[in-house]
Design an enzyme around this catalytic site. Structure first.
Site, PDB file in Angstrom:
ATOM      1  N   ARG A 176      79.052  29.644  37.315  1.00  0.00           N
ATOM      2  CA  ARG A 176      78.199  30.833  37.205  1.00  0.00           C
ATOM      3  C   ARG A 176      78.881  31.951  36.433  1.00  0.00           C
ATOM      4  O   ARG A 176      78.253  32.635  35.629  1.00  0.00           O
ATOM      5  CB  ARG A 176      77.807  31.343  38.599  1.00  0.00           C
ATOM      6  CG  ARG A 176      76.725  30.516  39.212  1.00  0.00           C
ATOM      7  CD  ARG A 176      76.063  31.273  40.358  1.00  0.00           C
ATOM      8  NE  ARG A 176      75.160  30.391  41.075  1.00  0.00           N
ATOM      9  CZ  ARG A 176      74.583  30.692  42.227  1.00  0.00           C
ATOM     10  NH1 ARG A 176      74.838  31.861  42.791  1.00  0.00           N
ATOM     11  NH2 ARG A 176      73.768  29.842  42.811  1.00  0.00           N
ATOM     12  N   ARG A 210      76.819  20.909  47.709  1.00  0.00           N
ATOM     13  CA  ARG A 210      75.652  21.509  48.356  1.00  0.00           C
ATOM     14  C   ARG A 210      74.447  20.589  48.217  1.00  0.00           C
ATOM     15  O   ARG A 210      73.963  20.361  47.108  1.00  0.00           O
ATOM     16  CB  ARG A 210      75.317  22.870  47.708  1.00  0.00           C
ATOM     17  CG  ARG A 210      76.431  23.900  47.796  1.00  0.00           C
ATOM     18  CD  ARG A 210      76.475  24.617  49.131  1.00  0.00           C
ATOM     19  NE  ARG A 210      77.760  25.312  49.305  1.00  0.00           N
ATOM     20  CZ  ARG A 210      77.978  26.585  48.984  1.00  0.00           C
ATOM     21  NH1 ARG A 210      77.008  27.322  48.497  1.00  0.00           N
ATOM     22  NH2 ARG A 210      79.174  27.134  49.165  1.00  0.00           N
ATOM     23  N   GLU A 243      74.297  36.777  41.462  1.00  0.00           N
ATOM     24  CA  GLU A 243      75.444  36.725  42.356  1.00  0.00           C
ATOM     25  C   GLU A 243      76.431  35.665  41.881  1.00  0.00           C
ATOM     26  O   GLU A 243      76.046  34.553  41.564  1.00  0.00           O
ATOM     27  CB  GLU A 243      74.947  36.386  43.773  1.00  0.00           C
ATOM     28  CG  GLU A 243      76.034  36.305  44.810  1.00  0.00           C
ATOM     29  CD  GLU A 243      76.300  34.881  45.233  1.00  0.00           C
ATOM     30  OE1 GLU A 243      75.364  34.162  45.575  1.00  0.00           O
ATOM     31  OE2 GLU A 243      77.490  34.486  45.208  1.00  0.00           O
ATOM     32  N   ARG A 294      70.355  27.885  38.210  1.00  0.00           N
ATOM     33  CA  ARG A 294      71.666  28.323  38.675  1.00  0.00           C
ATOM     34  C   ARG A 294      72.225  27.523  39.855  1.00  0.00           C
ATOM     35  O   ARG A 294      73.215  27.913  40.447  1.00  0.00           O
ATOM     36  CB  ARG A 294      71.641  29.817  39.000  1.00  0.00           C
ATOM     37  CG  ARG A 294      70.765  30.192  40.177  1.00  0.00           C
ATOM     38  CD  ARG A 294      70.476  31.684  40.177  1.00  0.00           C
ATOM     39  NE  ARG A 294      69.944  32.090  41.474  1.00  0.00           N
ATOM     40  CZ  ARG A 294      70.590  32.847  42.360  1.00  0.00           C
ATOM     41  NH1 ARG A 294      71.771  33.312  42.089  1.00  0.00           N
ATOM     42  NH2 ARG A 294      70.042  33.150  43.514  1.00  0.00           N
ATOM     43  N   HIS A 295      71.592  26.413  40.186  1.00  0.00           N
ATOM     44  CA  HIS A 295      72.101  25.598  41.289  1.00  0.00           C
ATOM     45  C   HIS A 295      72.585  24.236  40.802  1.00  0.00           C
ATOM     46  O   HIS A 295      71.921  23.571  40.024  1.00  0.00           O
ATOM     47  CB  HIS A 295      71.009  25.389  42.351  1.00  0.00           C
ATOM     48  CG  HIS A 295      70.755  26.605  43.175  1.00  0.00           C
ATOM     49  ND1 HIS A 295      69.764  27.514  42.862  1.00  0.00           N
ATOM     50  CD2 HIS A 295      71.391  27.095  44.272  1.00  0.00           C
ATOM     51  CE1 HIS A 295      69.786  28.509  43.757  1.00  0.00           C
ATOM     52  NE2 HIS A 295      70.762  28.285  44.614  1.00  0.00           N
ATOM     53  N   GLU A 341      71.396  20.866  48.484  1.00  0.00           N
ATOM     54  CA  GLU A 341      70.134  21.618  48.431  1.00  0.00           C
ATOM     55  C   GLU A 341      69.285  21.057  47.297  1.00  0.00           C
ATOM     56  O   GLU A 341      69.727  20.964  46.171  1.00  0.00           O
ATOM     57  CB  GLU A 341      70.410  23.108  48.181  1.00  0.00           C
ATOM     58  CG  GLU A 341      71.023  23.802  49.392  1.00  0.00           C
ATOM     59  CD  GLU A 341      71.705  25.106  49.004  1.00  0.00           C
ATOM     60  OE1 GLU A 341      71.233  25.759  48.051  1.00  0.00           O
ATOM     61  OE2 GLU A 341      72.701  25.458  49.651  1.00  0.00           O
ATOM     62  N   SER A 372      80.616  35.670  46.834  1.00  0.00           N
ATOM     63  CA  SER A 372      80.211  36.122  48.155  1.00  0.00           C
ATOM     64  C   SER A 372      81.465  36.145  49.007  1.00  0.00           C
ATOM     65  O   SER A 372      82.263  35.218  48.942  1.00  0.00           O
ATOM     66  CB  SER A 372      79.166  35.152  48.705  1.00  0.00           C
ATOM     67  OG  SER A 372      78.443  35.761  49.720  1.00  0.00           O
TER      68      SER A 372
END
Lengths: 546, 546
Positions: free
Chosen positions: B520, B315, B469, B323-324, B317, B472
Site C-alpha cells: 500500500r 487475510r 490507510e 487495495r486488498h 477476506e 494501523s
C-alpha cells in the site's frame, strides 16, 4: 487517573514509635510469676498483632507514596520527557541521580531495614539497595520492595554509587544504585514456571546433538518461551539472529541485489513433490511454498538480475530431529551468471564469510554471553589467501572411504556421515566451514543444471558448518525444453507448473543461487545443539505454540 | 561441449558473387522474346532459389561462427573472467570495445546489409548496429541478427560510438554500439503475449481506482507477469519496494530495534476471529497468522524492548478491491514505552518520513520512470517545524460533517469517506500524509489500550497516504486482567489464547506498535491505483498464480 504526577504524600508514620517492646515487670510475687509471664506474652502477642495491623494500615496509607507504589496502568497520561538511563551506561554516571525501568531479577531483604534488588535490562544487571532512612525511605517502602515478585517491572530513581568491592552477582560490578524512589510498572499475575536465574545456568557440555538443558528442560523452556527468552543466552542469541540478517542484506545490497517478496500461497504443490502443507483457500485449495525457488527464478526471467529474499519456508516433513523445523527462515538468493556457476558459489562464500567476520568483530559480547551457557570452540573458517576449502562430492566420498566408511553407503551422505566428514575435515584442514561441489544429478531437484561434461553430475553445491549442511544451491536450468525433460524424468508434469516453465520459454539468462537456513547458521555458529534454540517460537510436527 | 572458446570459424563465403543478376540479352528475334523472357524469369527464379539454398547452407555452416551464433547451453565450461559492461555505463566508454549481455527489445533490418537492435538491461536501452563488412560482419550474420526474436538474450561485443544525433528510441541516446560479435544466450520458445514496448506505454490518467491499463490489461499483465515485470515501470517499482524495506530497517536499526521472525503457522485462529486460512497440519490443523501481533507482543514481554518484522501476512477476506490482497508484506514493529504511547506514534511518523525522504532523494530516476507510465503529482508531506498533521478521530469527523457528510454515517470511516477526507485535508493543509489519533475503542481489536480519561476512546491511531490507510497501530494492553476482560467483551475466550495471555501474566512493560502494508505504501507513494501492481506476484481470492 488525571496525571502521572504522584499523588500527595500521605503523613509519614512515626517510625520512632515502632520499636517499643513490652514494659518490663521486676518485683512481683514468685507464685504469680508464671501466670504473669503468660499474660505478658499474650499482651506482647496482642501488641505485635496491633503493630502489624498498624503497619499494614500505614503501608496501605503509604502505598501510593511519592517515593514508591504502583504506577497507573495506562501510563500515557502526561509526558514529562524525563531521560531514562540504561543499566549498561551506569558506570558513566557515578554519583549522579539515575532513572530507569528494569526487571526485578531477585529481591533479598536483610533484616527489616534493608533490601537488595538485582535489576535487569536485557543481559545487563546491577545491584540496587534500599535502606530505611528518615524522611526518605520508610520501613514500609523497604518491606514493599522486599515483597516485589521476581520479574516485576519497576521504575527506579537512585544514585549510582561506586562500590568498594566488585559485586559478583551483577554484570555491572562496580556500581550500586542507592534507591530513592521505586515504583511498580507491571507485576506478576501468576507463578513463574522457573526463574530466569535458573534458566541462565551453564549447560554441561555434551556430545549429543539433542542434549537437554540440565537445569531447565528444553521442553519446559519452549512451553514457557516468554520467560526462557529473557535469559542472557536468548537475549544474545536473537540479537545475533538479527545481525545475521543484517550482514546478509548488507553484503548483497553492496553487490547489486534487490530484496523481493514472493508469495507463500501457491496454486499448486511445487518442486519435486516433497511434502507440502495444504491450505483451504476460499472454495479451493492452496499450498504453502517450500521455498521461494520458483518465484526467485521467475524474478531472474523477469530481468531483476540479482535478487534475495528473507522469509518463511514451510516443510511438512514429520521429522523431529535436532535440525528440522516445519517452518524456518530462508535466506535465499538468485543471480544471473555471466560465464560460470562458480560465480554464484563464490558470491555465497563471500557472503557467509562476511556474516562470520561481522559476528566475530561486532558481536563479541553476545557470543561470549552464549558461550557461558553453551561452551564451544569459536567457529573457525579459513581466512588466508588459500580461501574456503572446496571439495567435490567424489573427493568427500574418498575422505570417508579412507576412514573406513563402506563405499556403498555413500551414494548420498547420511546425517551421521556428514558429521563424520566434518570431524575428518576439521582434523585435516582445521576449518568448521567448507563447500562440497558437484553433487550427483540424481540427488538434486529437477531444476538443477547438469554438468556439461558428465551428465550424471550437476553444477550444484552444499555449504557446511561444523559438519552440518546450512546451504544448498546450484546453477538452474534456464532452457525450457531441457527443464521439461528433467521434470518428466522426475515424474513432474510440466503442465502442472506452467507459469514457472513459461518464464523460461520467454527467455531467461543462465542463473544460479542458493538457500540458507537462518536458524541452522545461528545454531551451528554458536553450537546450540538444537535448532529450536535458534528459533524465536519454533514449530515442529508436535509444536504449534506458543 | 568441452570449451567456451568459439569453434574454428568456417570458411568465409565469397560475398562478391552473391549479387550477380541474370545476364542480359539484347538483340534477339521479337517472336521468341516473350518465350525467352519467361525462361529467363524461370532461370532467375531458379538461380534465386539456388542462392537461397546456398545462403542457407552457408548460414548453417556459419551458424557457430566466431562472430555470431548460439552459445552452449550450460555456460559454466570455462571462466575467461572477461569484464562485462553495463548499458548505463556506455557513455563513459566512447570509442572503446564493450562487451555485455542484454535483451533484444527489438531488431529491425534495413535492406539486407544492415540491422538495428534495441538492446535492454533493466530500464536502460541502447541502439546497436550491424553492417555487412568484409571479413567482419557477414551477410549471414546480419540476417541472423535480424531474425532474433524480441526478448532474446544476447552477448554483444562492439565499439561504443558517439552518435551525431540523439537516438530517441533508447535511454542512452548519445551512444550507438557498432557490433563486432553477437551471440545468442537464450532464445524464445513461445510467442510473447505482448511486447515489452507495448506494456511500457503510458497509462491515461483516470479517477477510477481500478483503472485498467489502456494498452495491455492488468489481468493480461498479471497472467504473464514475467514479461510484465520487464517493463521500465516494474523494474523501477520493485527497486522502490526493496528500497522501502531498506529505509524501514535502517531507521529502526538506528533506533535500537532488532529484527525478529515470528511463526506464520499458529495453533489457534488468532486475533478477533477475522477470517483466517486453515492449514492441514499432520493429523490436525493450523492457521496462518493474520499478523505478527501476538508474537511481537510476546517478544516485548520477553524483554526485547524494540522489535520489528518484515514478513507475509495472510487475510482470508473475500474482497476483490483495488487495495486488498490475501497475502501481503507487513512491516511491523513493537516497542516498550516509557511515558506515553505517542512515543510510538512519533517513532512511526519519523520512520515513514525517513522512507519518503529516502525515496525522493535517492530514487529520483525510478520515481520518474514510473511517472512516465503513471502520471501523478509528487507525494507531499509536511517537512517544516509544524510536523506531520495530526487530527483526532473526532476532529476528522467534524471535517467530514462540515463537508455535508451525515454524522450518522461516521461511526467508522468508509473507504469513500476516507478518500473524501484525504481530498479535504489536501485542499486545506496541502499534505498527502497525516495521522488520525484516538479512534473509538469499539472500532479497535481487543488488545488496544483504552484512553485513560474516556474509556470509549482508545490510545490508537491510523496513518494515511493520499486518503488511504497504510498503517494501523496503538498502545496495547499489557495487563493480563484487563486484557482478559476486553477479550471476553469481544467474545474471545482467553483460554483459547493462553500462551499469549500468559506472556502478560509474567510481567510485560507498557508497549505499543503498528503494522504497515508494504504494497500500500508503494502503491500510494507512486499512485499506481491498484495494489496488485505493487506486489511481485499478487494473491487475491481469484489469483494464486503465477
Amino acid at each position: 487517573m488525571a496525571d502521572t504526577q504522584p499523588p500527595v504524600e500521605p503523613p509519614n508514620p512515626n517510625e520512632e514509635g515502632e520499636d517499643k517492646g513490652p514494659s518490663k515487670s521486676a518485683l512481683k510475687k514468685a507464685a504469680k510469676a508464671a501466670e504473669k509471664e503468660k499474660k505478658k506474652a499474650e499482651a506482647a502477642a496482642k501488641k505485635q498483632e496491633q503493630e502489624q495491623q498498624q503497619e499494614k494500615a500505614e503501608a496501605d496509607n503509604d502505598y501510593a507514596s511519592e517515593f514508591y507504589g504502583v504506577l497507573p496502568l495506562h501510563q500515557s497520561q502526561s509526558r514529562p520527557n524525563r531521560e531514562r538511563d540504561s543499566i549498561a551506561g551506569l558506570p558513566n554516571k557515578i554519583d549522579k541521580t539515575v532513572f530507569f525501568r528494569a526487571r526485578v531479577q531477585t529481591s533479598r531483604a536483610q533484616g527489616n531495614k534493608m533490601v537488595f534488588l538485582n535489576l535487569r535490562q536485557g543481559t545487563d544487571t546491577v545491584q540496587a539497595l534500599l535502606i530505611v532512612t528518615p524522611e526518605k525511605i520508610s520501613k514500609q517502602m523497604v518491606k514493599w520492595a522486599a515483597g516485589l515478585a521476581d520479574e516485576s517491572i519497576v521504575l527506579v530513581e537512585g544514585v549510582a554509587t561506586q562500590t568498594q568491592e566488585p559485586i559478583k552477582s551483577a554484570t555491572i560490578s562496580n556500581v550500586e544504585v542507592h534507591v530513592s524512589q521505586l515504583h511498580l510498572i507491571a507485576g506478576l499475575d501468576a507463578r513463574l514456571p522457573f526463574t530466569v536465574e535458573d534458566a541462565n545456568r551453564p549447560e554441561l557440555e555434551s556430545d549429543s546433538s539433542d542434549a537437554q538443558y540440565k537445569r531447565v528442560l528444553l521442553e519446559t523452556r519452549l512451553n514457557n518461551r516468554v520467560i526462557d527468552l529473557r535469559t542472557n543466552t536468548n537475549q544474545a542469541v536473537f540479537r545475533l539472529q538479527s545481525a545475521i540478517g543484517d550482514f546478509f542484506r548488507q553484503f548483497l545490497s553492496e553487490n547489486g541485489f534487490i530484496e523481493i517478496h514472493s508469495p507463500k500461497l501457491q496454486g499448486a504443490a511445487t518442486e519435486s513433490g516433497a511434502s507440502v502443507f495444504k491450505v483451504s483457500y476460499f472454495k479451493g485449495n492452496a499450498f504453502l511454498a517450500q521455498s521461494p525457488q520458483l518465484a526467485k527464478q521467475m524474478a531472474i526471467a523477469a530481468d531483476f538480475e540479482r535478487v534475495y529474499e528473507i522469509g518463511p519456508v514451510f516443510r511438512a516433513e514429520d521429522s523431529n530431529t535436532h535440525r528440522h523445523l516445519t517452518e524456518f527462515i530462508g535466506l535465499d538468493l538468485e543471480m544471473a551468471i555471466e560465464e560460470h556457476y562458480h560465480e554464484v558459489m563464490e558470491l555465497l562464500d563471500g557472503m557467509l564469510k562476511h556474516i562470520f567476520t561481522g559476528l566475530r568483530n561486532k558481536y563479541k559480547k553476545e557470543i561470549e554471553t552464549v558461550q557461558k551457557q553453551f561452551p564451544a570452540d569459536d567457529f573457525k573458517w579459513r581466512e588466508g589467501p588459500e580461501g574456503t576449502l572446496r571439495l567435490t562430492f567424489r573427493e568427500a566420498v574418498e575422505i570417508l572411504v579412507e576412514d573406513s566408511v563402506p563405499r556403498e553407503e555413500l551414494n548420498d551422505f547420511s546425517t551421521e556421515n556428514e558429521k563424520r566428514l566434518g570431524r575428518l575435515i576439521k582434523a585435516k584442514y582445521d576449518t568448521d566451514y567448507y563447500i562440497i561441489d558437484k553433487f550427483p544429478m540424481e540427488l538434486r531437484p529437477f531444476y538443477t543444471m547438469p554438468d556439461p561434461e558428465d551428465p550424471t553430475l550437476s553444477n550444484s553445491y552444499d555449504f557446511f558448518m561444523r559438519g552440518e549442511e546450512i546451504l544448498s544451491g546450484a546453477q538452474r536450468i534456464h532452457d525450457a525444453k531441457l527443464l521439461c525433460e528433467k521434470m518428466q524424468n522426475k515424474g513432474v508434469d510440466p503442465e502442472s507448473m506452467k507459469p514457472y516453465v513459461d518464464g523460461f520459454r520467454m527467455g531467461c539468462p543462465p542463473h544460479g543461487g542458493g538457500g540458507i537456513g537462518l536458524e541452522r547458521v545461528l545454531m551451528l555458529f554458536l553450537k546450540l545443539n538444537n535448532v529450536r534454540r535458534a528459533s524465536l517460537f519454533p514449530r515442529d510436527p508436535k509444536r504449534l505454540e506458543p
